[in-house]
Motif scaffolding. Structure first.
Motif, PDB file in Angstrom:
ATOM      1  N   GLU A  88       0.865  -1.177   0.000  1.00  0.00           N
ATOM      2  CA  GLU A  88       0.000   0.000   0.000  1.00  0.00           C
ATOM      3  C   GLU A  88       0.902   1.227   0.000  1.00  0.00           C
ATOM      4  N   ASP A  89       0.675   2.188   0.837  1.00  0.00           N
ATOM      5  CA  ASP A  89       1.447   3.426   0.893  1.00  0.00           C
ATOM      6  C   ASP A  89       2.730   3.187   1.695  1.00  0.00           C
ATOM      7  N   ILE A  90       3.841   2.928   0.994  1.00  0.00           N
ATOM      8  CA  ILE A  90       5.095   2.668   1.702  1.00  0.00           C
ATOM      9  C   ILE A  90       5.663   3.934   2.339  1.00  0.00           C
ATOM     10  N   TYR A  91       5.061   5.070   2.064  1.00  0.00           N
ATOM     11  CA  TYR A  91       5.532   6.331   2.623  1.00  0.00           C
ATOM     12  C   TYR A  91       4.746   6.759   3.861  1.00  0.00           C
ATOM     13  N   GLN A  92       3.763   5.973   4.276  1.00  0.00           N
ATOM     14  CA  GLN A  92       2.976   6.310   5.464  1.00  0.00           C
ATOM     15  C   GLN A  92       3.877   6.273   6.684  1.00  0.00           C
ATOM     16  N   MET A  93       3.883   7.335   7.438  1.00  0.00           N
ATOM     17  CA  MET A  93       4.676   7.402   8.657  1.00  0.00           C
ATOM     18  C   MET A  93       3.848   6.889   9.825  1.00  0.00           C
ATOM     19  N   GLY A  94       4.505   6.228  10.724  1.00  0.00           N
ATOM     20  CA  GLY A  94       3.842   5.683  11.906  1.00  0.00           C
ATOM     21  C   GLY A  94       4.170   6.484  13.144  1.00  0.00           C
ATOM     22  N   GLY A  95       3.871   5.906  14.253  1.00  0.00           N
ATOM     23  CA  GLY A  95       4.161   6.542  15.526  1.00  0.00           C
ATOM     24  C   GLY A  95       3.764   5.626  16.657  1.00  0.00           C
ATOM     25  N   ASP A  96       4.117   6.036  17.848  1.00  0.00           N
ATOM     26  CA  ASP A  96       3.777   5.286  19.046  1.00  0.00           C
ATOM     27  C   ASP A  96       3.112   6.243  20.024  1.00  0.00           C
ATOM     28  N   PHE A  97       1.991   5.797  20.569  1.00  0.00           N
ATOM     29  CA  PHE A  97       1.206   6.635  21.468  1.00  0.00           C
ATOM     30  C   PHE A  97       0.747   5.792  22.639  1.00  0.00           C
ATOM     31  N   LEU A  98       0.811   6.360  23.821  1.00  0.00           N
ATOM     32  CA  LEU A  98       0.346   5.685  25.026  1.00  0.00           C
ATOM     33  C   LEU A  98      -0.829   6.471  25.566  1.00  0.00           C
ATOM     34  N   LEU A  99      -1.947   5.781  25.720  1.00  0.00           N
ATOM     35  CA  LEU A  99      -3.159   6.416  26.232  1.00  0.00           C
ATOM     36  C   LEU A  99      -3.556   5.748  27.530  1.00  0.00           C
ATOM     37  N   ASP A 100      -4.154   6.533  28.426  1.00  0.00           N
ATOM     38  CA  ASP A 100      -4.676   5.925  29.643  1.00  0.00           C
ATOM     39  C   ASP A 100      -6.082   5.404  29.377  1.00  0.00           C
ATOM     40  N   ASP A 101      -6.700   4.837  30.394  1.00  0.00           N
ATOM     41  CA  ASP A 101      -8.031   4.244  30.214  1.00  0.00           C
ATOM     42  C   ASP A 101      -9.080   5.255  29.770  1.00  0.00           C
ATOM     43  N   GLY A 102      -8.870   6.518  30.078  1.00  0.00           N
ATOM     44  CA  GLY A 102      -9.815   7.560  29.696  1.00  0.00           C
ATOM     45  C   GLY A 102      -9.533   8.166  28.327  1.00  0.00           C
ATOM     46  N   GLY A 103      -8.462   7.711  27.667  1.00  0.00           N
ATOM     47  CA  GLY A 103      -8.122   8.226  26.347  1.00  0.00           C
ATOM     48  C   GLY A 103      -7.156   9.397  26.360  1.00  0.00           C
ATOM     49  N   LYS A 104      -6.671   9.781  27.547  1.00  0.00           N
ATOM     50  CA  LYS A 104      -5.692  10.868  27.639  1.00  0.00           C
ATOM     51  C   LYS A 104      -4.349  10.359  27.109  1.00  0.00           C
ATOM     52  N   VAL A 105      -3.711  11.158  26.245  1.00  0.00           N
ATOM     53  CA  VAL A 105      -2.419  10.781  25.666  1.00  0.00           C
ATOM     54  C   VAL A 105      -1.317  11.026  26.700  1.00  0.00           C
ATOM     55  N   LEU A 106      -0.635   9.946  27.093  1.00  0.00           N
ATOM     56  CA  LEU A 106       0.454  10.030  28.056  1.00  0.00           C
ATOM     57  C   LEU A 106       1.816  10.116  27.374  1.00  0.00           C
ATOM     58  N   LEU A 107       1.905   9.565  26.172  1.00  0.00           N
ATOM     59  CA  LEU A 107       3.139   9.605  25.390  1.00  0.00           C
ATOM     60  C   LEU A 107       2.769   9.785  23.931  1.00  0.00           C
ATOM     61  N   ARG A 108       3.419  10.750  23.285  1.00  0.00           N
ATOM     62  CA  ARG A 108       3.185  11.013  21.861  1.00  0.00           C
ATOM     63  C   ARG A 108       4.534  10.962  21.173  1.00  0.00           C
ATOM     64  N   HIS A 109       4.700   9.994  20.258  1.00  0.00           N
ATOM     65  CA  HIS A 109       5.974   9.838  19.558  1.00  0.00           C
ATOM     66  C   HIS A 109       5.721   9.577  18.076  1.00  0.00           C
ATOM     67  N   PRO A 110       5.424  10.641  17.291  1.00  0.00           N
ATOM     68  CA  PRO A 110       5.309  10.437  15.841  1.00  0.00           C
ATOM     69  C   PRO A 110       6.707  10.156  15.288  1.00  0.00           C
ATOM     70  N   SER A 111       6.829   9.157  14.447  1.00  0.00           N
ATOM     71  CA  SER A 111       8.134   8.756  13.923  1.00  0.00           C
ATOM     72  C   SER A 111       8.719   9.828  13.007  1.00  0.00           C
ATOM     73  N   LYS A 112      10.007  10.113  13.207  1.00  0.00           N
ATOM     74  CA  LYS A 112      10.719  11.051  12.339  1.00  0.00           C
ATOM     75  C   LYS A 112      11.180  10.353  11.070  1.00  0.00           C
ATOM     76  N   ILE A 113      11.479   9.044  11.186  1.00  0.00           N
ATOM     77  CA  ILE A 113      11.808   8.159  10.067  1.00  0.00           C
ATOM     78  C   ILE A 113      11.097   6.833  10.361  1.00  0.00           C
ATOM     79  N   PRO A 114      10.968   5.944   9.398  1.00  0.00           N
ATOM     80  CA  PRO A 114      10.213   4.711   9.644  1.00  0.00           C
ATOM     81  C   PRO A 114      10.712   3.861  10.808  1.00  0.00           C
TER      82      PRO A 114
END
Length: 130
Positions: A88-114
């Protein structure tokens, strides 16, 4: 992440893999990588967009990223063997996110490279309040 699954589970961190691909490609990737985590398919990329993730030819094709992949190949590291019809889109960038049970983002790490991912320590530190 899989190597640290017990550590993450001890802190009540549950990993969910999100992919924009189709079911056939997802099954193939899960089988070939032996990924132990559940996967959610997001073909319209609503989750990707909600976290501000997009595609980037420049980030994926930059020299340092290609060099790192070539070093992995030279070292004999296996990569999933995805048939071209499932790519599919080999250029789609990923990331890692940690959410608590209420959906609050505790960690936001959009990938700078794959290959850019937060350390397990950073994830566990962010999960300290979970």
């Amino acid at each position: 992440m899989a190597a640290n699954q017990a550590l993450l589970e001890a802190r009540a961190v549950r990993v969910l893999v999100v992919s924009f691909g189709g079911p056939e490609g997802a099954r193939l990737w899960l089988d070939q990588t032996s990924c132990p985590f559940p996967m959610l398919l997001d073909p319209q990329r609503k989750i990707y967009r909600s976290f501000g993730l997009g595609s980037s030819y420049a980030k994926v094709m930059r020299f340092g990223c290609l060099l790192q992949y070539s070093e992995f190949v030279a070292a004999g590291r296996d990569f999933p063997d995805v048939p071209p019809r499932l790519l599919e889109d080999i250029y789609q960038m990923g990331g890692d996110f940690l959410l608590d049970d209420g959906g609050k983002v505790l960690l936001r790490h959009p990938s700078k490279i794959p290959l850019d991912r937060p350390s397990v320590d950073a994830i566990l530190q962010a999960a300290g309040g979970v």
